[in-house]
Scaffold this active site. Structure first.
Site, PDB file in Angstrom:
ATOM      1  N   TYR A 152       0.699  -1.384  -0.219  1.00 24.37           N
ATOM      2  CA  TYR A 152      -0.197  -0.335  -0.409  1.00 24.37           C
ATOM      3  C   TYR A 152       0.802   1.017   0.070  1.00 24.37           C
ATOM      4  CZ  TYR A 152      -4.414   1.412   0.113  1.00 24.37           C
ATOM      5  OH  TYR A 152      -6.401   2.398   0.416  1.00 24.37           O
ATOM      6  N   LYS A 159      -4.114   7.900   1.711  1.00 17.48           N
ATOM      7  CA  LYS A 159      -5.128   7.311   2.495  1.00 17.48           C
ATOM      8  C   LYS A 159      -4.884   8.223   3.832  1.00 17.48           C
ATOM      9  CE  LYS A 159      -8.232   4.848  -0.052  1.00 17.48           C
ATOM     10  NZ  LYS A 159      -9.169   5.524  -0.451  1.00 17.48           N
TER      11      LYS A 159
END
Ligand code: NAD
Length: 252
Positions: A152, A159
């Site tokens: 990620y 995010k």
């Protein structure tokens, strides 16, 4: 009576029928909402074709969240189909492949990830604000950014910025009666997810750790929760992140 009877919603992010946004649009229509979709560039044609698989094919407006022109014209484009908005779904995320190598990612790739995946929430909120009023609801999708994940990388940082952006928007739009909330979904097999190198590590571990179990092929729990937050049933909730992950986040 449907949960979203009479609601007018802008739903971004329908790319395929695996997109989380597709299922939000489907539930929303089933629950009585009028839906307008947005898409951009070459993906417009794909979105248009996929939209025919919804209970009724919604109108489509163009929105590339990096285009100041699209953003400036969004309210007028939406107004051609509905006279206001009770809800907006932000279901948009993108990071170039380089952003998934944490220590070597160049700033240009990180900047793109943050622009499209985080700043875009503010851009979308400001662009649609003229159509919204007291009781309107903005909902976005995150992947729990309070932790560093095995994969990620800079999308995780984007995010984190996205989650913070939602809190600042909640602060600034709250006095206008507009709520801003996020759903932190567990891993779901979509186009965006499949483009993350090593995404399968989530798929393998999630279901066994989550107390309720987890199906990576089932976007419905996430879509239902988005519709709940778009409804009138969370009237005093803003700046919140609701986990829809089978309970994974609560287990050490
Ligand atoms: P998806 O690939 O179906 O949707 C991503 C969407 O982003 C696409 O519709 C694409 O057109 C749109 N997009 C990309 N760049 C854009 C731009 N410049 N302007 C406008 N739109 C743009 O994948 P998805 O998994 O349904 O993703 C939706 C949201 O859910 C994303 O924010 C994603 O990070 C989030 N999310 C996904 C998962 C998962 O496991 N799939 C988990 C948690 C959160």
């Amino acid at each position: 009576m449907g949960l979203l009877d009479g609601k007018r919603l802008l739903v971004t992010g329908v790319l395929t029928d695996s997109s989380i946004a597709f299922h939000v649009a489907r539930f929303a229509q089933e629950q009585g909402a009028t839906v307008v979709l947005s898409s951009f560039g070459r993906q417009m044609k794909i979105t248009q074709a996929i939209a025919r698989r919804l209970p009724s094919a919604p109108p489509l407006v163009e929105l590339d969240v990096t285009s100041t022109e699209n953003l400036a014209g969004l309210a007028d484009a939406v107004r051609e189909h509905v006279d206001g908005l009770d809800g907006v779904l932000h279901s948009i995320g993108f990071a170039p492949q380089g952003a998934f190598q944490f220590l070597t990612a160049p700033w240009e790739d990180v900047a793109t990830a943050v622009h499209i995946s985080a700043y875009s929430l503010k851009a979308l909120a400001v662009a649609t604000e003229p159509l919204m009023g007291p009781g309107s609801s903005i909902v976005g999708l995150t992947f729990d950014a309070s932790k560093a994940w095995p994969v990620y990388d800079w999308m995780g940082v984007a995010k984190a910025a996205f989650e913070s952006t939602a809190r600042y928007l909640a602060r600034d739009l709250g006095p206008k009666g507009i709520r801003v909330n996020l759903v932190a979904a567990g891993p779901i097999r979509t186009t965006a997810a499949k483009s993350i190198p090593g995404f399968q590590v989530f798929e393998e571990s999630w279901g066994s750790k989550a107390p309720l179990g987890w199906d990576v092929n089932d976007p419905e729990p996430t879509a239902r929760t988005c519709c709940g937050l778009l409804s009138d049933w969370f009237p005093a909730t803003t700046g919140e992140i609701v986990h829809v992950d089978g309970g994974f986040h609560a287990i050490g």
